[in-house]
Design a protein around this motif. Structure first.
Motif, short mmCIF file in Angstrom:
data_model
loop_
_atom_site.label_atom_id
_atom_site.label_comp_id
_atom_site.label_asym_id
_atom_site.label_seq_id
_atom_site.Cartn_x
_atom_site.Cartn_y
_atom_site.Cartn_z
N SER A 1 1.01 -0.97 -0.32
CA SER A 1 0.06 -0.17 0.03
C SER A 1 0.46 1.29 0.23
O SER A 1 0.49 2.10 -0.74
N THR B 1 -5.51 -0.04 -11.38
CA THR B 1 -4.21 1.29 -11.09
C THR B 1 -3.37 -0.47 -10.26
O THR B 1 -2.22 0.37 -11.03
N SER B 2 -3.99 -0.68 -9.60
CA SER B 2 -3.12 -1.58 -8.37
C SER B 2 -1.73 -2.93 -9.45
O SER B 2 -1.39 -2.48 -8.85
N SER C 1 0.17 5.64 0.71
CA SER C 1 -0.18 6.02 1.07
C SER C 1 0.34 4.83 2.82
O SER C 1 -0.34 3.62 2.97
N ASP D 1 -0.33 -1.72 -11.76
CA ASP D 1 0.34 -0.97 -12.53
C ASP D 1 0.93 -1.22 -13.90
O ASP D 1 1.73 -1.78 -13.56
N GLN E 1 3.06 1.36 -3.77
CA GLN E 1 1.89 1.17 -4.51
C GLN E 1 0.89 3.34 -4.84
O GLN E 1 0.96 3.86 -5.87
N PHE E 2 0.72 3.87 -2.80
CA PHE E 2 -0.32 3.97 -3.29
C PHE E 2 0.37 5.62 -2.56
O PHE E 2 -0.24 6.64 -2.52
N LEU F 1 -9.95 1.02 -9.27
CA LEU F 1 -8.74 0.68 -8.41
C LEU F 1 -7.96 -0.51 -8.79
O LEU F 1 -6.67 -0.48 -8.12
N GLN G 1 -4.47 -1.00 1.64
CA GLN G 1 -5.72 -1.39 0.90
C GLN G 1 -5.28 -2.43 -0.04
O GLN G 1 -5.87 -2.69 -0.54
#
Length: 870
Positions: free
Chosen positions: A296, A418-419, A302, A421, A299-300, A415, A307
């Motif tokens: 998480s 996007t994960s 955060s 990539d 990749q994000f 979502l 996530q």
């Protein structure tokens, strides 16, 4: 003979041993662990060793117990919890490493090739794009295959090998650090190389290796790193940590800590205890949230948001807000799910049958050849797979209309996309605007992205496209599983089944008119049906899929589908992991025996031809026994003679053995005298008087050794053989099978350790002068004890005597010769035994049982003999 043992008569088909095989009975073939050519079945091999899961309660271990108290016990338990946590964290980091570089290489490959395809579709140079894709894939697969040449046991998923290890079978090299490195890097290259394999299965193997190695704080690959860590120096402790590591691998792969715990219980561990359950769950949680935290954050950006729970996540199953009639599933759909379970079981059985035939072909024609041939086979599979994927994506695809959700309406789906990539999950090769190439969308993406497309893509896939994709993927995945690269089977099975389920949903919607069904549900159920038909898992797989979907309402459909798929597949063959265990000839013990096996007793399956040692034995005899046999445990016995007093006068060694036998035989009179002596200190004069009376009345009984009289009446004296003589092939039947009083078991590793450390005494000395070893000294060389053939005999005096009684296990589990096989099997499997002595009513050992005597094939052979003698 060893050349013909095991798999198939490949390289010595015309040699003498194969000619002899024609005259051997099925029972002899079973005992030898060879192949029945009529049925082409591979029988369990005799060269596999068992692990020592049972505790050896000898004097050094009792000394450790004497020093233990509640404070040390709590400290030991605290260290165990910390090690379990460290195993979970390290397994999560291994998963993070593999996932990061797989994404990096896959993004690089697809980015370059997709740009080339878009440019060449106008210029007419698609052959150049194919060459670029071939260059990437062949390079990655070549590197992955080279790593398997370094450590051959790193090939495949590793689940069959870990299942064998937890069942109590020692598979060489399965939990070494070098295996972990080759596995992690190898699966990275094989997945990035476009093969139809997954990284989730090897994660289970990687977690098990971490669990086995981390508590030892040492490795044979890093000999210079030696940390004195005195805990967990036994196979029993290592088994628990391997169970925790395997569960952590499942948890990291699917984000399913509870499913990982159940997987370790259902599919892997043969021996389980209540205290282990909580530790395994804690280890699984540690792995899941370690991987989630770092993925998480990377990749994000955060950190701490958690996530992305696992390497493979199915996303959120949710009907479109605009479709009021849509339901995830209804009671009417359960009938379709049952039918899909039956079809999934049939497809899984077909997959397993084809893969078994391919594996046997490889054993005959590929494995006996130079190792380079295995690399060439892997490159051939990669070449064919790449060409099929490219040509199918360019030629066989159809242009389908994009749904509104694909253009930005489904936030949950985007979502997940996007994960992944990747540049784009939807491929528009040769298609106009607002349309996409459905075949390229499935083939020209990472497998996880293709699964998400089938689960959540609201746009339609052509039934022809789904059928062609299923057939091509089915055949190529079946061909790929078993080549010399690290490879998992979970994701290919899920993707293949999801295509099957999505095809069923399309047929029901388009041709039958059932508009209420949700295609994603049928894709999920199809994935469960096919995966269940291949691996034959029920409880753990149900929970893994529920945790991966975050949808508890799918529990009933998934459970029903998996049960039906397993029952259907079991009607035809075994699961894929059990098939590969059988192909390796591993003597795996099932959960229980068949009902008709209770016609057999322990005396029918035991091995009566024993190799034994005496309580006091000369070094020359021990060396001879250890060098001429391959047994890993030896009964410690004394002979029953009628003229023992005459023997005691002439030889100190024989005298020591006879004295030990006399002191170790427990009689009722002697036990009553011991208790009476302890009661004399009681202040009551009446009790003291009673004790004196008991002693007086029992003394004559002690003078008459009833056990010795019974033995003298039952047996005639045998030839006088000194206990410093080794068993000889020239012995007569009476000499070989003379009555022997059983006193305990001692392991080969313990005997070699005693010889290496010079634990002995001379005949002119008392056995009390023999040096004593502590428990830590006995376990110092674990798990790789010295070999007897590496022992320098010039440093030993062959006439010296070794007293083995302090180091033997004086109270191992034993059974009567009349014990039914089901009871023997349950005791052996439940307690994790390696050797089970068979002792008669007068304390004589009459045989010994190992796991080779309890395999299904061996019991079947003995049952046939039983029927022939009736």
């Amino acid at each position: 003979m060893a050349g013909c043992r095991g798999s198939l008569c490949c390289c010595c088909r015309w040699c003498c041993c194969c000619g002899e095989r024609e005259t051997r009975t099925p029972e002899e073939l079973t005992i030898l662990g060879e192949t029945q050519e009529e049925e082409d079945e591979i029988l369990p091999r005799k060269d596999y060793e068992s692990l020592d899961y049972d505790r050896c309660i000898n004097d050094p271990y009792l000394e450790v117990l004497e020093t233990m108290d509640n404070k040390k016990g709590r400290r030991y338990e605290a260290v165990k919890w910390m090690v379990v946590f460290a195993i979970g964290v390290c397994t999560g980091l291994v998963g993070l490493f593999v996932d990061f570089f797989v994404r990096l290489f896959t993004q690089l490959k697809f980015g370059v090739v997709q740009t080339s395809v878009e440019e060449c579709s106008e210029k007419g140079c698609l052959a150049l794009s194919l060459l670029e894709l071939l260059g990437f894939n062949l390079t990655f697969v070549f590197l992955g295959s080279l790593l398997v040449l370094i450590e051959p046991v790193a090939a495949g998923s590793g689940i069959p090998e870990i299942k064998c290890y937890l069942n109590g079978v020692k598979v060489p090299g399965i939990v070494r650090l070098r295996t972990l490195l080759c596995k992690a890097f190898g699966v990275l290259f094989s997945v990035a190389g476009g093969l139809f394999v997954g990284k989730e299965g090897p994660m289970i193997h990687s977690g098990a290796v971490v669990g086995a190695g981390l508590p030892q704080f040492q490795s044979i690959s890093l000999r210079k790193i030696q940390i004195n860590f005195p805990y967990f120096r036994s196979d029993r402790d290592k088994r628990d940590f391997v169970s925790a590591g395997a569960a952590a691998g499942v948890a990291a792969a699917f984000g399913a800590p509870i499913g990982g715990t159940l997987f370790s219980l259902e599919e892997g561990s043969s021996f389980w205890n209540q205290g282990l359950t909580w530790k395994v769950l804690f280890c699984s949680m540690s792995a899941t949230f370690t991987l989630n935290f770092f993925r998480s954050g990377i990749q994000f950006g955060s950190w701490g948001s958690f996530q992305l729970p696992g390497l493979l996540n199915f996303g959120e199953f949710k009907c479109s807000d605009s479709d009021k009639k849509c339901h995830l599933w209804t009671a009417m759909d359960l009938g379709f799910f049952v039918v899909m379970g039956v079809i999934g079981g049939l497809l899984g059985a077909t997959f397993n049958c084809l893969n078994k035939r391919l594996a046997k072909y490889r054993m005959r024609n590929v494995h006996p050849k130079p190792k380079l041939v295995r690399v060439l086979e892997s490159l051939l599979v990669s070449l064919v797979t790449t060409v099929v994927v490219f040509m199918a994506s360019m030629v066989l695809g159809e242009c389908r209309q994009m749904s509104p959700s694909s253009q930005g309406g489904n936030d949950s789906f985007l979502l997940q996309v996007t994960s992944e990539d990747v540049n784009s999950s939807i491929k528009t090769f040769f298609c106009p605007n607002e349309t996409y190439n459905d075949m390229a969308t499935l083939f020209f993406n990472p497998q996880e992205s293709a699964i998400l497309q089938l689960f959540h893509q609201d746009g339609t896939f052509s039934p022809i496209t789904l059928a062609l994709f299923f057939i091509l993927y089915f055949l190529l995945a079946c061909w790929t599983y078993g080549i010399s690269v690290p490879s998992g089977l979970f994701v290919p099975s899920l993707l293949c089944g999801a295509a099957f389920g999505r095809l069923v949903a399309n047929v029901l919607k388009s041709y039958i008119g059932l508009g209420h069904i949700y295609s994603g549900t049928f894709a999920l159920v199809g994935a469960a049906a096919f995966l269940g038909g291949v691996v034959r898992m029920t409880i753990s797989l149900t929970v893994i899929l529920i945790e991966s979907t975050n949808e508890i309402t799918y529990g009933l459909p998934i459970m029903i589908t998996l049960m039906v798929a397993k029952w259907t597949g079991d009607f035809f063959n075994k699961g894929i992991y059990d098939i590969h265990v059988g192909l390796r000839g591993v003597p795996l013990l099932e959960w229980e025996t068949e009902v008709e096996m209770d016609k057999l007793r322990a005396s029918d399956v035991m091995e009566p031809n024993l190799t034994y040692v005496y309580p006091h034995t000369r070094i020359q005899s021990l060396v001879s026994i250890l060098r001429t046999t391959v047994h890993h445990a030896f009964p410690v016995v004394t002979e029953n003679r009628g003229n023992e007093k005459e023997f005691m006068k002439g030889n100190q060694l024989i005298s020591n053995n006879i004295k030990f036998k006399k002191s170790s035989i427990l009689t009722r009179a002697g036990e009553q005298r011991r208790r009476s002596q302890s009661m004399k200190s009681y202040p009551s004069s009446e009790l003291r008087h009673m004790c004196d009376e008991h002693v007086t009345s029992e003394e004559p009984a002690e003078k008459e050794d009833l056990l010795q009289q019974m033995l003298e009446r039952r047996y005639t004296p045998y030839p006088n053989l000194y206990p410093d003589q080794s068993p000889s092939e020239d012995w007569t039947m009476e000499e070989r099978f003379r009555p022997l009083t059983f006193h305990g078991l001692i392991l080969r590793s313990q005997l070699v350790t005693l010889l290496v450390r010079g634990v002995c005494y001379s005949e002119s000395q008392s056995s009390a002068s023999q040096p004593r070893l502590s428990y830590a000294e006995m376990a110092e060389d674990y798990p790789r004890y010295p070999d007897i053939h590496d022992l320098d005999l010039t440093l030993l005096n062959p006439r010296m005597i070794v007293d083995v009684t302090p180091y033997m296990n004086p109270s191992p589990f034993t059974v009567s010769p009349n014990t039914h096989v089901s009871q023997v099997f349950n005791l052996f499997r439940t307690m994790g035994l390696r050797h089970l002595p068979v002792v008669n009513a007068v304390g004589e050992i009459v045989g010994i049982i190992t796991r080779h005597n309890l395999t299904y094939e061996f019991l079947q052979a003995r049952l046939r003999q039983h029927y022939q003698t009736i």
